[in-house]
Design an enzyme around this catalytic site. Structure first.
Site, PDB file in Angstrom:
ATOM      1  CG  ASP A 304     -20.004 -37.028 -23.943  1.00 50.74           C
ATOM      2  OD1 ASP A 304     -19.617 -36.261 -24.831  1.00 50.74           O
ATOM      3  OD2 ASP A 304     -19.485 -38.141 -23.704  1.00 50.74           O
ATOM      4  CE  LYS A 353     -16.219 -38.463 -26.023  1.00 50.07           C
ATOM      5  NZ  LYS A 353     -17.068 -37.288 -26.062  1.00 50.07           N
ATOM      6  CE  LYS A 394     -16.630 -41.262 -32.640  1.00 52.42           C
ATOM      7  NZ  LYS A 394     -17.008 -40.486 -31.459  1.00 52.42           N
ATOM      8  CE  LYS A 466     -20.584 -40.254 -26.475  1.00 50.07           C
ATOM      9  NZ  LYS A 466     -20.436 -39.000 -27.081  1.00 50.07           N
TER      10      LYS A 466
END
Ligand code: NAD
Length: 510
Positions: A304, A353, A394, A466
């Protein structure tokens, strides 16, 4: 900084411990640490030798999910840089750049000059790094749309830039890909018109053939494969199916429905000796896949891309907790309106996520037993909503509450608006450039005869990810600056220089 200097060409270290040949840099390196038993601490030194190939290989990049926002933004961005395409906006003329890439836009401190002033250099003047403009790019997508129209569909880049790049990009057609509807959100089915047919084994062979053809037709020395396709649901780890390398290969032979498309890509890539990077949160690297990478000595990294909110979270939790402020609550809201957001609006892909985003404060909390009991953690909540109107731009809203001196409370709230893919594209580049470097580095203990490759699981790339994959049994570091200094200190090790220590004793010792 006033008086600071910059080295604008390739660095050359003069030391008995560093040898440059036409093809290699050899660095005899003392790796210092401390070993602790009870309350007794013993300083340790391990003598390592790094060997770095200096010649840059002709490298190809294959993107899975090429026609998405990240894939098209990266491809168009590289093309704009390569062709030096400028474009107009209402603010004026824009020039292409690589902002957001640590390999292209960041410097590292090398040492001090004769006046004791710090001297900095870009990373690619420390050891040779790929130039993104030289990458050959292609990829797969379940949507057949060419890269020109896919760039338009993404609505990320300015129109005047799109207009100039369109004719080049429209010639680029993605290869058909592996589409298994139950692995991504049902709302993606309307774009899936470019799909491989056949059994898992047949699809695996088709992917391997794509990689081989690409390598041969472009005369490439190396290929790196990056998953930037949609987030999949998590795979269940099933004994006999994906728990070992042999079981995983057998499950593919048996056309098992438990093998995700992304794991199939990882296996194809590993079997073709190509580095594989997972830019999405799902657990592509099931234990069998990691074992296969170890067995084939192929480098892998994931999971990620770490673009915005998680980067800030790993900085703020480090800042608060390591200032002695007891972080008690972290709440993050996101909304986004791109296709990634649409895919994440399904509970199973959102769950991937959520898991990927949730571990980020763990290591800084676990390192502090003065403030947190071993079973205690701050509350941590992540919300993601799909709001089509905001497109790729975003929104991230975060609230951090910490306890301070004598019963006080400290609440920090922030709002971040940013085009997601313009943050992610340079991160993909860095992953590729740094992963390629790792394939050129070999290491050994001084007493050993043979050099070996670095461990196949590239935890060195944690700064960019991530939920970093690390070698089995190795601790995960989420704190951003330690992750960054792991990279720059590694660069220094490759040329026999000591790690950054920040003490500046030259200015403190009279
Ligand atoms: P996107 O939806 O615009 O692009 C994904 C592309 O993958 C689409 O073109 C889709 O058709 C394609 N695709 C889906 N399944 C596929 C398959 N099996 N094989 C080949 N192609 C397939 O999404 P995006 O914004 O480009 O993001 C891509 C991924 O990166 C997402 O999983 C996202 O969560 C992850 N990510 C993005 C960021 C960011 O900042 N942009 C950060 C971290 C992670």
């Amino acid at each position: 900084m006033a008086g600071s200097c910059f080295v604008g060409e390739e660095i050359r270290v003069e030391s008995p411990d560093v040898i440059y040949t036409d093809t290699e840099i050899l660095s005899y390196y003392n790796y210092h640490d401390s070993r602790i038993r009870g309350n007794v601490v013993t300083p340790t030194t391990e003598r390592l030798v790094f060997k770095t190939q200096r010649q840059l290989p002709k490298t190809g990049l294959l993107l899975v999910g090429w026609g998405g926002n990240n894939g098209t933004t990266l491809t168009a961005g590289i093309l704009a840089n390569k062709l030096n395409v400028t474009w107009n906006t209402k603010e004026g003329l824009n020039h292409p750049n690589y902002l957001g890439s640590i390999c292209k836009s960041v410097t590292m401190r090398i040492g001090i000059d004769d006046r004791f002033m710090p001297v900095y250099a870009p990373l690619n003047n420390v050891v040779p790094l790929l130039n993104p403009d030289d990458l050959e790019i292609w990829g797969w997508d379940i949507s057949s749309v060419n890269m020109g129209d896919a760039m338009r569909r993404a609505k990320v880049l300015d129109w005047d830039l799109q207009r100039q790049l369109y004719s080049n990009l429209k010639e680029m057609l993605p290869w058909p890909s592996v589409y298994v509807p139950e692995w991504i959100a049902a709302n993606q089915s309307d774009r899936a018109d470019n799909c491989l047919k056949g059994t898992k084994k047949e699809m695996l062979n088709a992917l391997r053939q794509n990689i081989k053809d690409f390598k041969n037709s472009r005369r490439l020395d190396k290929v790196v494969v990056v998953w930037t396709a949609n987030t999949e649901k998590f795979a269940l780890i099933k004994p006999g199916v994906n728990d070992t390398a042999d079981n995983l290969l057998r499950a593919i032979e048996n056309n098992s429905s438990d093998i995700s498309p992304s794991t199939l890509f990882a296996v194809a890539s590993i079997l073709e000796s190509c580095t594989y990077i997972n830019g999405s949160p799902q657990n592509t690297f099931v234990p069998g896949c990691i074992e296969l990478a170890e067995r084939c000595r192929v480098l892998i990294a994931g999971d990620d891309f770490k673009s915005g909110q998680t980067k800030i979270k790993s900085v703020l939790s480090d800042f608060l907790i390591n200032s002695g402020l007891k972080l008690q609550s972290v709440v993050s809201y996101n909304h986004l309106g791109n296709n990634d957001g649409k895919n994440l609006s399904a509970p199973e892909t959102f769950r991937s996520k959520e898991i990927s985003k949730s571990g980020v404060i763990d290591d800084v909390v676990r390192a502090n037993r003065l403030m947190y009991r071993s079973d205690e953690s701050p509350d941590h909540c992540v919300v993601i909503k799909y709001v089509p109107y905001v497109g790729d731009s975003k929104r991230a809203m975060d609230e951090y509450i910490s306890e301070i001196f004598m019963g006080g409370r400290n609440t920090i709230s922030m709002h971040n608006t940013c085009e997601d893919s313009l943050l992610a594209a340079p991160i993909i580049l860095d992953l590729v450039i740094l992963a390629e470097l790792c394939t050129r580095v070999q290491v050994k203990r001084d007493k050993d005869e043979e050099f070996t490759k670095m461990h196949p699981v590239m935890s060195l790339l944690s700064f960019l990810l991530k939920s970093p994959q690390v070698p089995p049994g190795s601790p995960v570091v989420h704190m951003l600056f330690p992750q960054r200094y792991a990279i720059t200190n590694f660069f220094k090790a490759l040329i026999g220089l000591p790690p950054e220590n920040f003490m500046m004793l030259e200015h403190k010792v009279p």
